[in-house]
Design an enzyme around this catalytic site. Structure first.
Site, PDB file in Angstrom:
ATOM      1  N   ASP A  24       0.935  -1.205  -0.131  1.00 47.65           N
ATOM      2  CA  ASP A  24       0.023   0.153   0.058  1.00 47.65           C
ATOM      3  C   ASP A  24       0.726   1.341  -0.056  1.00 47.65           C
ATOM      4  OD1 ASP A  24      -1.575  -2.114   0.687  1.00 47.65           O
ATOM      5  OD2 ASP A  24      -2.268  -1.018   2.438  1.00 47.65           O
ATOM      6  N   GLU A 198     -10.477  -2.599   4.018  1.00 43.08           N
ATOM      7  CA  GLU A 198      -9.226  -1.839   4.603  1.00 43.08           C
ATOM      8  C   GLU A 198      -9.067  -0.536   3.906  1.00 43.08           C
ATOM      9  OE1 GLU A 198      -6.785  -5.254   2.652  1.00 43.08           O
ATOM     10  OE2 GLU A 198      -6.476  -5.856   4.779  1.00 43.08           O
TER      11      GLU A 198
HETATM   12  C1  FRU Z   1      -3.800  -3.478   2.650  1.00 44.53           C
HETATM   13  C2  FRU Z   1      -3.425  -4.210   4.045  1.00 44.53           C
HETATM   14  C3  FRU Z   1      -3.658  -2.956   4.977  1.00 44.53           C
HETATM   15  C4  FRU Z   1      -2.513  -3.233   6.168  1.00 44.53           C
HETATM   16  C5  FRU Z   1      -1.252  -3.587   4.912  1.00 44.53           C
HETATM   17  C6  FRU Z   1      -0.314  -4.319   5.509  1.00 44.53           C
HETATM   18  O1  FRU Z   1      -3.393  -3.901   1.547  1.00 44.53           O
HETATM   19  O2  FRU Z   1      -3.795  -5.322   4.231  1.00 44.53           O
HETATM   20  O3  FRU Z   1      -4.987  -3.299   5.730  1.00 44.53           O
HETATM   21  O4  FRU Z   1      -2.530  -1.918   6.680  1.00 44.53           O
HETATM   22  O5  FRU Z   1      -1.952  -4.061   3.908  1.00 44.53           O
HETATM   23  O6  FRU Z   1       0.685  -4.268   4.942  1.00 44.53           O
END
Ligand code: FRU
Length: 468
Positions: A24, A198
């Site tokens: 992300d 998310e």
């Molecule tokens: C989304 C996610 C988020 C988390 C991060 C962990 O892709 O799963 O919810 O904070 O990636 O790397």
């Protein structure tokens, strides 16, 4: 499965880390003339472990300089996704005289208990070095599914949107100092609840042709997306600084397989929000071919809303550098398949078709022996599809070789805006109202381009190819 190692996968216009794993985008913010792009990063390997915040800066959203890791994982805390704001009035007290702090709100993951809580780190040197706040975490409800805080400035206070991931809720908390948070409302479930929620964001988006704007909630859904696996939805609504209420229905933001976790740049110049996502899918992100790096961001996209028969639709316009065409043609009759001169592996292509009697029109990119990635507009089905079944290496995951389809109602005149960048294709149709993003892994010598019309003769009114 053994995935091939390929050192030539580095894209030209998409952000990648110097090496190792990314997912992300985090802490997207414009401050002091610089864009900051932080990102989920395993600084030591090619798989998502020990999440840190990597960091890059740039002045134009086009080219980036990677700096050192901003918030490193420790043995007792991994730093999951979150956001950054500039605390101009130093309400947090974390700044120094004359130097308002940049404040990051991120999710702390305890690797032993798996508890996710919200923590603060701050910088008083334009983001170059970061210090964890001594009294972390600042928000802990004892949950293992509580993450991805996005901070929005509203009036005199700050609002945090954060997910209760497995309950399909976005919670809103308010704070005057970024350190003490009170819950003010909750939103959801709405739309897709196949996968956990998310990376929420709430953005104010200008409505095309008016001087008005409407609020839009952006959400990532880890599975059950329109192309399988992870995807993003959005919903138009109202936001009064404490609660978000939907006024429209939830819609998919991108119908391809590889657009995820996008959030907006805080304080970006201009009225239109700019979002950027991670160009992969949790179904197979760890299995895609890698070189010395794995994962990239999508192009940044400027957002607007377009009024129509079914309410307000989100419109996305990728941001790329202007360039002179390397190939262009006007007014070409197309009957069947027509190969055009080779154009390479990184380009933007805009094609405008008058389909006439043709039932299907479209383009093929990354064409080589036995390989092609097809973008097909089907007038009877009223769809635009991105077909990567024969795009190159496809044995990444059982669902990888697929045709991803999006609704496209107006096909009297078809305009396709396509961004091809070594290992990806981003397609925008309906003047930005329909998006399809996918990773592809063709062989480097698949540099060809073709157009086609099936079931009748179409007119290719214009085709312009510019380098990326
Ligand atoms: C989304 C996610 C988020 C988390 C991060 C962990 O892709 O799963 O919810 O904070 O990636 O790397």
């Amino acid at each position: 499965m053994k995935v091939p190692f390929d050192p030539d996968l580095r894209p030209r216009a998409h952000f990648t880390a110097r090496c190792n794993w990314i997912n992300d985008p985090n802490g997207l913010v414009f401050a002091d003339g610089e864009y900051h792009l932080f990102f989920q990063h395993n600084a030591e390997g090619m798989v998502p472990e020990r999440a840190s915040w990597g960091h890059a800066v740039g002045t134009d959203l086009l080219s980036w300089t990677e700096l050192s890791v901003a918030i490193p994982a420790t043995d007792t805390e991994y730093a999951l996704s979150g956001s950054v704001v500039v605390d101009r009035e130093n309400a947090s007290g974390l700044g120094t005289t004359g130097q308002p702090p940049m404040v990051a709100l991120y999710t702390s993951l305890d690797p032993v208990t798996k508890i996710q809580s919200q923590s603060v780190a701050f910088s008083t040197d334009r983001g170059r070095t970061w210090t964890r706040y001594a009294a972390n975490p600042v928000l802990d409800i004892g949950s293992t599914e509580f993450r991805d805080p996005k901070i929005i400035r509203t009036g005199d206070s700050w609002v945090m949107a954060v997910v209760m991931a497995d309950r399909w809720k976005v919670r809103f908390y308010r704070s005057a100092d970024l350190l003490h948070w009170d819950q003010v409302s909750e939103f959801g479930p709405l739309g897709s609840v196949d996968g956990v929620w998310e990376c929420p964001d709430v953005v104010k988006v200008p409505i095309e042709g008016t001087s008005e704007a409407a609020w839009v909630l952006l959400l990532s859904v880890q599975s059950g997306g329109p192309a399988g696996g992870s995807g993003m939805q959005y919903v138009v609504g109202t936001f009064d600084g404490t609660r978000f209420d939907a006024t429209g229905e939830a819609r998919w933001l991108d119908y391809g397989a590889d657009f995820y976790a996008a959030v907006s740049y805080t304080d970006a110049p201009g009225d239109a929000p700019i979002i950027q996502g991670w160009m992969s899918n949790w179904d197979y992100a760890t299995a895609v071919p890698g070189g010395d790096f794995r994962g990239s961001m999508t192009l940044p996209r400027r957002l607007s809303l377009r009024p129509g028969e079914y309410g307000l639709r989100l419109v996305q316009r990728p941001i790329v550098a202007a360039a002179d065409p390397i190939f262009r043609t006007d007014d070409l009759p197309v009957d069947g398949r027509l190969e055009l001169p080779c154009v390479g592996i990184a380009m933007r292509l805009t094609a405008v078709f008058e389909p006439g009697e043709a039932q299907r029109v479209g383009v093929e990119v990354r064409v080589g022996p036995g390989e092609r990635t097809r973008i097909v507009v089907d007038r009877a089905a009223q769809t635009v599809a991105l077909d990567r079944t024969a795009s190159g290496i496809v044995d990444v995951h059982p669902t990888f070789p697929a045709v991803h389809t999006a609704p496209l109602t107006d096909t009297e005149l078809v305009r396709l805006d396509v961004y091809v960048d070594v290992a990806s294709v981003e397609v925008l149709a309906a003047d930005g109202a329909v998006a399809l993003t996918a990773q592809v892994f063709p062989s480097p010598d698949s540099t060809g381009l073709a157009v086609f019309a099936e079931g009748g003769v179409a007119r290719l009114r214009e085709l312009i190819v510019t380098p990326l």
